[in-house]
Design an enzyme around this catalytic site. Structure first.
Site, PDB file in Angstrom:
ATOM      1  N   GLN A 102       0.852  -1.193   0.000  1.00  0.00           N
ATOM      2  CA  GLN A 102       0.000   0.000   0.000  1.00  0.00           C
ATOM      3  C   GLN A 102       0.891   1.248   0.000  1.00  0.00           C
ATOM      4  OE1 GLN A 102      -3.398  -0.648   3.120  1.00  0.00           O
ATOM      5  NE2 GLN A 102      -1.717  -2.002   3.627  1.00  0.00           N
ATOM      6  N   HIS A 120      -1.462   1.257  -4.325  1.00  0.00           N
ATOM      7  CA  HIS A 120      -1.915   2.645  -4.101  1.00  0.00           C
ATOM      8  C   HIS A 120      -1.117   3.657  -4.933  1.00  0.00           C
ATOM      9  CE1 HIS A 120      -4.008   1.741   0.039  1.00  0.00           C
ATOM     10  NE2 HIS A 120      -4.677   1.290  -0.999  1.00  0.00           N
ATOM     11  N   CYS A 149       1.544  19.028 -18.064  1.00  0.00           N
ATOM     12  CA  CYS A 149       1.993  17.926 -18.917  1.00  0.00           C
ATOM     13  C   CYS A 149       2.999  18.433 -19.959  1.00  0.00           C
ATOM     14  CB  CYS A 149       0.765  17.328 -19.606  1.00  0.00           C
ATOM     15  SG  CYS A 149       1.167  16.048 -20.797  1.00  0.00           S
ATOM     16  N   ASN A 213       3.314  -6.557  13.379  1.00  0.00           N
ATOM     17  CA  ASN A 213       2.864  -5.175  13.537  1.00  0.00           C
ATOM     18  C   ASN A 213       3.208  -4.691  14.938  1.00  0.00           C
ATOM     19  OD1 ASN A 213       1.392  -3.613  11.477  1.00  0.00           O
ATOM     20  ND2 ASN A 213       0.100  -3.035  13.193  1.00  0.00           N
TER      21      ASN A 213
END
Ligand code: OAD
Length: 246
Positions: A102, A120, A149, A213
């Protein structure tokens, strides 16, 4: 803590398919802020002001300021032992290894992972809202408040999947999750869908699930083996165990 003995009931073989999902926590030890911890990015910034298509429509310059700063910060950021441990895992498993992240920081690529899905998007890229062409941030003039651009002069936007948008490569991710033997989730709070659901999909398809975690993630009840601690500390040791190196 440094010498804590790591215990795991799993061993990986070359024929095992292993799918890894990473989140902001794996990059915390590289010095990058997570989103939802104390002092995280969503404490100092409003999600709806910088991470939605509506926010970009309302104030593109503000959104660009947020992502430009995060992109420029990356020049000084290096992968940590957790990122490198995943490179070792990929070297062992080859094509049976899939890394879904992610994160938009590019640290998995910098470390050397190849079979990588950046669901992501990426802070290194942007695209034109008019002609849809993609560019590397390094190719465009970032000094402008809203960069334009180089081809058609339309407005560029960061190549980040914002809230309300569909993550990249969902078909491939679903396929991988259906055929994986092990699913690892590392450094992710389990708050954001669809990523938070991957563990359930893998489990429904008979995969063993493992989590690493700092704090228990929201979806921890779906994890078969959970290791609470820092990824940079735990993951290299766990991978050594899974690959029978100790
Ligand atoms: P979060 O900030 O929600 O969660 C990070 C998790 O990492 C927390 O559960 C921490 O406890 C854990 N953590 C912190 N330091 C750690 C360490 N050293 N080792 C292991 N774990 C650690 O980040 P994500 O779950 O990645 O999306 O957030 C998901 C998405 O929400 C992000 O991709 C981002 C955000 O909005 C977009 O911007 C599109």
């Amino acid at each position: 803590m440094m010498n804590a003995k790591i215990k795991t009931k799993f061993k990986f073989q070359k024929k095992d398919r292993v799918t890894v999902l990473t989140g902001a926590g794996i990059s915390a030890e590289s010095g990058l802020k997570t989103f939802r911890d104390n002092g995280g990015l969503w404490e100092t910034h409003q999600v709806e002001e910088v991470a939605t298509p509506e926010a970009f429509e309302k104030d593109a310059a503000l959104v660009w300021r947020f992502y430009r700063q995060r992109y420029l910060q990356l020049a000084d950021v290096k992968p940590n032992p957790a990122h490198f441990a995943l490179v070792d895992l990929e070297k062992f498993l080859g094509d049976n290894f899939t890394l879904i992240t992610q994160n938009v920081d590019g640290l998995h690529s910098k470390a050397g992972n190849k079979n990588l899905i950046e669901m992501h998007g990426s802070l290194q890229k942007c695209f034109c809202l008019s002609c849809q062409q993609k560019f590397l941030m390094s190719e465009i003039n970032l000094m402008k408040k809203v960069p334009s651009c180089p081809v058609c002069k339309g407005d560029l936007r960061p190549d980040i999947v914002w809230f309300g948008e569909i993550p990249h490569h969902m078909d491939e991710i679903t396929l991988r999750l259906r055929h994986t033997n092990y699913f690892l989730m590392i450094g992710t709070s389990g708050y954001v869908y669809p990523a938070a659901q991957f563990v359930q999909i893998a489990r429904l398809n008979a995969a063993k699930t493992i989590g690493i975690n700092l704090e228990k993630p929201l979806n921890s009840s779906l994890i078969d083996e959970f290791h609470q601690g820092k990824a940079g500390l735990f993951l290299p040791k766990l991978i050594d165990c899974w690959l029978n190196k100790n």
